[in-house]
Design a protein around this motif. Structure first.
Motif, PDB file in Angstrom:
ATOM      1  N   TYR A   1      15.886  -0.542   4.747  1.00  0.00           N
ATOM      2  CA  TYR A   1      16.460  -0.963   3.208  1.00  0.00           C
ATOM      3  C   TYR A   1      16.231  -2.307   2.977  1.00  0.00           C
ATOM      4  O   TYR A   1      16.413  -3.189   3.596  1.00  0.00           O
ATOM      5  CB  TYR A   1      17.721  -0.524   3.239  1.00  0.00           C
ATOM      6  N   GLY A   2      15.281  -2.427   1.958  1.00  0.00           N
ATOM      7  CA  GLY A   2      14.876  -3.896   1.561  1.00  0.00           C
ATOM      8  C   GLY A   2      15.319  -4.169   0.145  1.00  0.00           C
ATOM      9  O   GLY A   2      14.914  -3.567  -0.568  1.00  0.00           O
ATOM     10  N   ILE A   3      15.676  -5.452  -0.018  1.00  0.00           N
ATOM     11  CA  ILE A   3      16.248  -5.748  -1.475  1.00  0.00           C
ATOM     12  C   ILE A   3      15.063  -6.498  -2.149  1.00  0.00           C
ATOM     13  O   ILE A   3      14.734  -7.475  -1.678  1.00  0.00           O
ATOM     14  CB  ILE A   3      17.678  -6.391  -1.465  1.00  0.00           C
ATOM     15  N   ASP A   4      14.569  -6.166  -3.379  1.00  0.00           N
ATOM     16  CA  ASP A   4      13.890  -7.117  -4.213  1.00  0.00           C
ATOM     17  C   ASP A   4      14.860  -7.387  -5.424  1.00  0.00           C
ATOM     18  O   ASP A   4      15.073  -6.736  -6.225  1.00  0.00           O
ATOM     19  CB  ASP A   4      12.706  -6.249  -4.705  1.00  0.00           C
ATOM     20  N   SER A   5      15.159  -8.865  -5.233  1.00  0.00           N
ATOM     21  CA  SER A   5      16.133  -9.125  -6.266  1.00  0.00           C
ATOM     22  C   SER A   5      15.513  -9.497  -7.633  1.00  0.00           C
ATOM     23  O   SER A   5      16.151  -9.274  -8.742  1.00  0.00           O
ATOM     24  CB  SER A   5      16.821 -10.561  -5.795  1.00  0.00           C
ATOM     25  N   GLY A   6      14.281  -9.889  -7.724  1.00  0.00           N
ATOM     26  CA  GLY A   6      13.560  -9.832  -9.000  1.00  0.00           C
ATOM     27  C   GLY A   6      13.267  -8.603  -9.544  1.00  0.00           C
ATOM     28  O   GLY A   6      13.123  -8.811 -10.872  1.00  0.00           O
ATOM     29  N   ALA A   7      12.875  -7.465  -8.999  1.00  0.00           N
ATOM     30  CA  ALA A   7      12.890  -6.342  -9.707  1.00  0.00           C
ATOM     31  C   ALA A   7      13.856  -5.260  -9.709  1.00  0.00           C
ATOM     32  O   ALA A   7      13.846  -4.481 -10.163  1.00  0.00           O
ATOM     33  CB  ALA A   7      11.540  -5.577  -8.973  1.00  0.00           C
ATOM     34  N   ASN A   8      14.997  -5.767  -9.166  1.00  0.00           N
ATOM     35  CA  ASN A   8      16.448  -5.077  -9.187  1.00  0.00           C
ATOM     36  C   ASN A   8      16.190  -3.753  -8.524  1.00  0.00           C
ATOM     37  O   ASN A   8      16.460  -2.845  -9.116  1.00  0.00           O
ATOM     38  CB  ASN A   8      16.707  -4.928 -10.667  1.00  0.00           C
ATOM     39  N   ILE A   9      15.641  -3.791  -7.316  1.00  0.00           N
ATOM     40  CA  ILE A   9      15.183  -2.525  -6.667  1.00  0.00           C
ATOM     41  C   ILE A   9      15.681  -2.594  -5.276  1.00  0.00           C
ATOM     42  O   ILE A   9      15.738  -3.546  -4.584  1.00  0.00           O
ATOM     43  CB  ILE A   9      13.870  -2.079  -6.844  1.00  0.00           C
ATOM     44  N   ILE A  10      15.901  -1.398  -4.642  1.00  0.00           N
ATOM     45  CA  ILE A  10      15.889  -1.071  -3.320  1.00  0.00           C
ATOM     46  C   ILE A  10      14.571  -0.649  -2.620  1.00  0.00           C
ATOM     47  O   ILE A  10      14.418   0.687  -3.152  1.00  0.00           O
ATOM     48  CB  ILE A  10      17.277  -0.476  -2.741  1.00  0.00           C
TER      49      ILE A  10
ATOM     50  N   GLY B   1       0.607  -1.138   0.035  1.00  0.00           N
ATOM     51  CA  GLY B   1      -0.042  -0.032  -0.009  1.00  0.00           C
ATOM     52  C   GLY B   1       0.751   1.170   0.031  1.00  0.00           C
ATOM     53  O   GLY B   1       0.618   2.287  -0.677  1.00  0.00           O
ATOM     54  N   LEU B   2       1.939   1.318   0.822  1.00  0.00           N
ATOM     55  CA  LEU B   2       2.830   2.334   0.836  1.00  0.00           C
ATOM     56  C   LEU B   2       3.471   2.726  -0.537  1.00  0.00           C
ATOM     57  O   LEU B   2       4.012   3.985  -0.615  1.00  0.00           O
ATOM     58  CB  LEU B   2       3.742   2.117   1.970  1.00  0.00           C
ATOM     59  N   THR B   3       3.595   1.785  -1.351  1.00  0.00           N
ATOM     60  CA  THR B   3       4.382   2.014  -2.705  1.00  0.00           C
ATOM     61  C   THR B   3       3.596   2.554  -3.502  1.00  0.00           C
ATOM     62  O   THR B   3       3.818   2.898  -4.594  1.00  0.00           O
ATOM     63  CB  THR B   3       4.968   0.855  -2.986  1.00  0.00           C
ATOM     64  N   ARG B   4       2.241   2.508  -3.313  1.00  0.00           N
ATOM     65  CA  ARG B   4       0.914   3.003  -3.886  1.00  0.00           C
ATOM     66  C   ARG B   4       1.107   2.291  -5.724  1.00  0.00           C
ATOM     67  O   ARG B   4       0.912   2.757  -6.492  1.00  0.00           O
ATOM     68  CB  ARG B   4       1.163   4.563  -4.152  1.00  0.00           C
ATOM     69  N   LYS B   5       1.314   0.927  -5.282  1.00  0.00           N
ATOM     70  CA  LYS B   5       1.391   0.065  -6.437  1.00  0.00           C
ATOM     71  C   LYS B   5       2.301   0.346  -7.426  1.00  0.00           C
ATOM     72  O   LYS B   5       2.205  -0.194  -8.651  1.00  0.00           O
ATOM     73  CB  LYS B   5      -0.127   0.174  -7.291  1.00  0.00           C
TER      74      LYS B   5
ATOM     75  N   VAL C   1       5.269  -0.657  -7.145  1.00  0.00           N
ATOM     76  CA  VAL C   1       6.241  -1.867  -7.236  1.00  0.00           C
ATOM     77  C   VAL C   1       5.615  -2.955  -6.487  1.00  0.00           C
ATOM     78  O   VAL C   1       4.591  -3.035  -5.678  1.00  0.00           O
ATOM     79  CB  VAL C   1       7.342  -1.535  -6.056  1.00  0.00           C
ATOM     80  N   ARG C   2       5.503  -4.314  -7.163  1.00  0.00           N
ATOM     81  CA  ARG C   2       5.205  -5.528  -6.587  1.00  0.00           C
ATOM     82  C   ARG C   2       6.451  -6.438  -6.428  1.00  0.00           C
ATOM     83  O   ARG C   2       7.056  -6.695  -7.241  1.00  0.00           O
ATOM     84  CB  ARG C   2       4.296  -6.174  -7.880  1.00  0.00           C
ATOM     85  N   VAL C   3       6.383  -6.554  -4.916  1.00  0.00           N
ATOM     86  CA  VAL C   3       7.578  -7.264  -4.721  1.00  0.00           C
ATOM     87  C   VAL C   3       7.663  -8.780  -5.242  1.00  0.00           C
ATOM     88  O   VAL C   3       6.793  -9.386  -5.165  1.00  0.00           O
ATOM     89  CB  VAL C   3       7.561  -7.539  -3.336  1.00  0.00           C
TER      90      VAL C   3
END
Length: 263
Positions: free
Chosen positions: A38-47, A1-5, A7-9
């Motif tokens: 700080y959280g890593i999403d390896s599938g989306a290549n984002i922090i 919800g905080l990413t306002r859609k 980003v989908r982890v």
């Protein structure tokens, strides 16, 4: 919800949390519970990280070239605002700086290779209280230590499967006697290796201390991933195959496990 859609982890990996000095008002203790994660999403290549206690931001959605990440896995951060990420798919470490609310690219460190200072699929990273950075150089079967100025301090690791040797080191954590939040003032490195089947403990200079394997504490299989060391030097390890967390004391004696597969 905080990413306002935005980003989908997809493939969540390593996390880190700190109290940024830039957020702190020394005259107001009401802000003492404000932390930056700080959280890593390896599938989306984002922090993914928070810019306040109610808002999130994302690094990596639009970055190109040297600033773009490829299969990042782990992150380490300091109260000073330094942030390091293992950019596994690019065989390098990426340094960022967070002055207060925006994660800024600083530099890429290392390149693909086997020489000291180069990396091959690094997957674990940690920082001590002095700013020294500890990196699991996974495919090179070693641990590399960098100074706060990003120059090589030392590396250690004899390739092999015996206790005291390293085989595909992965998750790593560190505590040191200078750390403010350390009851015993211990100094050691804890890491996962042996294709995620073993936990080993070393001095900060790479001298072997202790080891334990999944089978030693009653698990026939599992996948040990990330580690954390608490105020009393207890070692906490995530197990993604058994959907649980294992807890060990400061001497790597097994204490308990908790958690189960959820819906």
């Amino acid at each position: 919800g905080l990413t306002r859609k935005r980003v989908r982890v997809r493939v969540p990996q390593g996390i880190a949390a700190v109290r940024l000095e830039s957020w702190d008002d020394p005259n107001d203790n009401k802000d003492d519970d404000k932390v930056t994660g700080y959280g890593i999403d390896s599938g989306a290549n984002i922090i993914v990280y928070n810019t306040s206690m109610k808002s999130l931001s994302v690094y990596g959605l639009h970055e190109k070239g040297i600033r773009a990440l490829r299969r990042p896995t782990a992150v380490a951060a300091s109260p000073r605002g330094d942030v390091y990420v293992t950019d596994t798919g690019n065989h390098r470490i990426v340094r960022f700086f967070n002055p207060k609310k925006k994660l800024e690219f600083v530099r890429a460190i290392g390149s693909e290779g086997a020489l000291p200072g180069q990396f091959q699929s690094p997957t674990g990273i940690a920082m001590d209280s002095r700013g020294m950075v500890y990196i699991s150089d996974t495919a090179n079967h070693r641990v590399q230590l960098m100074r706060a100025d990003d120059t090589l301090h030392l590396w250690f690791g004899n390739q092999g499967i015996e206790d005291g040797e390293l085989w595909h080191p992965a998750g790593i954590a560190v505590t040191d006697k200078w750390h403010r939040w350390s009851f015993y003032k211990d100094s050691f490195i804890a890491l996962v290796d042996l294709d995620n089947q073993r936990i080993q403990k070393f001095t900060l200079e790479g001298k072997f201390l202790q080891a334990t394997r999944l089978r030693d504490f009653g698990f026939s299989n599992g996948h040990l991933a990330y580690l954390a060391i608490d105020y009393y030097s207890n070692i906490w390890v995530t197990d993604t195959a058994n959907h649980c967390i294992h807890k060990f004391d400061r001497n790597l004696n097994y204490l308990t496990s908790f958690g189960k597969h959820g819906s």
